[in-house]
Design an enzyme around this catalytic site. Sequence first.
Site, PDB file in Angstrom:
ATOM      1  N   TYR A   1     -58.137   7.303  25.675  1.00  0.00           N
ATOM      2  CA  TYR A   1     -58.655   8.547  26.251  1.00  0.00           C
ATOM      3  C   TYR A   1     -59.459   9.258  25.181  1.00  0.00           C
ATOM      4  CZ  TYR A   1     -58.888  13.135  28.478  1.00  0.00           C
ATOM      5  OH  TYR A   1     -59.343  14.298  29.027  1.00  0.00           O
TER       6      TYR A   1
ATOM      7  N   ASP B   1     -62.086   8.592  16.501  1.00  0.00           N
ATOM      8  CA  ASP B   1     -61.723   9.776  17.271  1.00  0.00           C
ATOM      9  C   ASP B   1     -60.376  10.296  16.767  1.00  0.00           C
ATOM     10  OD1 ASP B   1     -61.130  11.718  19.065  1.00  0.00           O
ATOM     11  OD2 ASP B   1     -61.330  10.479  20.858  1.00  0.00           O
TER      12      ASP B   1
ATOM     13  N   LYS C   1     -58.532  20.132  18.720  1.00  0.00           N
ATOM     14  CA  LYS C   1     -57.124  20.571  18.794  1.00  0.00           C
ATOM     15  C   LYS C   1     -56.746  21.494  17.631  1.00  0.00           C
ATOM     16  CE  LYS C   1     -55.729  17.136  21.991  1.00  0.00           C
ATOM     17  NZ  LYS C   1     -55.211  17.390  23.300  1.00  0.00           N
TER      18      LYS C   1
HETATM   19  C1  LIG Z   1     -58.213  11.077  21.326  1.00  0.00           C
HETATM   20  C2  LIG Z   1     -58.775  12.199  22.158  1.00  0.00           C
HETATM   21  N1  LIG Z   1     -60.102  12.399  22.206  1.00  0.00           N
HETATM   22  C3  LIG Z   1     -60.644  13.401  22.919  1.00  0.00           C
HETATM   23  C4  LIG Z   1     -59.858  14.271  23.628  1.00  0.00           C
HETATM   24  C5  LIG Z   1     -60.474  15.395  24.422  1.00  0.00           C
HETATM   25  O1  LIG Z   1     -60.208  16.624  23.794  1.00  0.00           O
HETATM   26  P1  LIG Z   1     -60.227  17.979  24.638  1.00  0.00           P
HETATM   27  O2  LIG Z   1     -59.035  17.958  25.535  1.00  0.00           O
HETATM   28  O3  LIG Z   1     -60.170  19.059  23.592  1.00  0.00           O
HETATM   29  O4  LIG Z   1     -61.501  17.994  25.386  1.00  0.00           O
HETATM   30  C6  LIG Z   1     -58.468  14.112  23.614  1.00  0.00           C
HETATM   31  C7  LIG Z   1     -57.602  15.032  24.367  1.00  0.00           C
HETATM   32  O5  LIG Z   1     -56.421  14.908  24.428  1.00  0.00           O
HETATM   33  C8  LIG Z   1     -57.910  13.040  22.861  1.00  0.00           C
HETATM   34  O6  LIG Z   1     -56.593  12.834  22.832  1.00  0.00           O
END
Ligand SMILES: Cc1ncc(COP(=O)(O)O)c(C=O)c1O
Length: 422
Positions: free
Chosen positions: A153, A241, A268
């Site tokens: 994700y 990521d 986050k």
């Molecule tokens: C690995 C990863 N990338 C991107 C995101 C997306 O972040 P956001 O919820 O701040 O849009 C998340 C969200 O949980 C994530 O776990």
Amino acid sequence: MTMQESAGAPAAPNSDPHVRLGPRGFPLLPGGYGRSAYHVGAAPSYAVRGEGHRLWDDRGRELIDANNNFTTLVHGNAHPELVEAAARAMSTGSCWGIPNDDEWDLAALLLDRLPGLDQVRFTNSGTEAVMSAIRIARAVTGRDHVVMTRGGYHGSSDVALCAGGSASVRGVPQAVVGDVQLVPLNDIDALRQTVEEEAQRIAAIVIDLLPNRAGLIPVSREFLRAARALADRHGILLVIDEVISLRLGANGLSGEYGITPDLLTTGKLIGGGFPVGAVVGREEAMRVLDPRQQGSIAHSGTFSGNPVSMAAGAQALRLLTPETVSRLNQRGEDARRAVSARVAPLGWEVRGFGSLLRVFPAGATRVDEPTQQRLWWAAYDRGLLLSSANLAALSTPMTDEVVTDLADRLSDAVISLGEPPR
Ligand SMILES: Cc1ncc(COP(=O)(O)O)c(C=O)c1O
């Protein structure tokens, strides 16, 4: 097809007193939720107050908050120093249309902990950060395709949703789906074959080093090394990521692997509890964002780099020293060991790294939704708030005693389910 047919059946009437209805009788929020990720089967209570590691709901229940807004609140709820930093920024005007000092501060703090990277561009979420990183990679390479590991994700942009496979791409244009190649996690041969087959069309390899949705199984060092080498050989950008995983090492989780990406996305915790995301990268790539350059790519955001998120985020990073990270990680290790000792005999497995842990049926990469929801509620009924996917994230206000208590409650919840479904 009419709009009604394509959207599925209208929602069943909802008698939950939380659900407020509009003039036509529909919940004001689709399904009664403001985020898909709140969905845990039966309607959950509402949060009314948080302090440190504790959260109170509107039924008067006190919870250990191991959700921490999906791993964001690494310093727990309403940390006094973060409140002070945010209040200071709000009291002088919460956002402006010219640059501010706090974004430089947070950029400097981020770059201090991410050696090898040169520049930062802030966004309002992790979703935007990953979406922007992919656009940067496409602009730099002049290629369209993106390689990701299957089942991960990376937020809810069109391109990122493709990582979840066919179940996640409703509403995503087929052309976007066709630009994404998925490889099984840690399958080096598949990665090599995918990249080498069409290297000249691939802009980016995007990797989350501990993908929660793909079973919280860490990427192997060999897989990451292979990705780095393939990216170097073929002029592809390696994007790591770290939206969640930045909390796991003094230099992020990529620091633990000793591999520097071309672009790193995060979010986050770096907003100190306020909306944020960031792309951090090498200058050679990030320069496409320099608006002084001919042909630069447009990236803005009315709230990007706002002083409130920046000031609270800077304070969150200052408080997250290497010693703090290692103490948190040690407590995570203690919790995993304690839960495992109690639930492994029933056929459950505790996974995670550092300050994150999650329980799975032994050997499984996913938990079926009904079981996941039963476990969420079993934990909730024992005063423990997990994420809807059952991920537990520790926070710095949690003492050894609190972590022991958390581990006990989680173990009791798992045991109440009995053996995992096969
Ligand atoms: C690995 C990863 N990338 C991107 C995101 C997306 O972040 P956001 O919820 O701040 O849009 C998340 C969200 O949980 C994530 O776990």
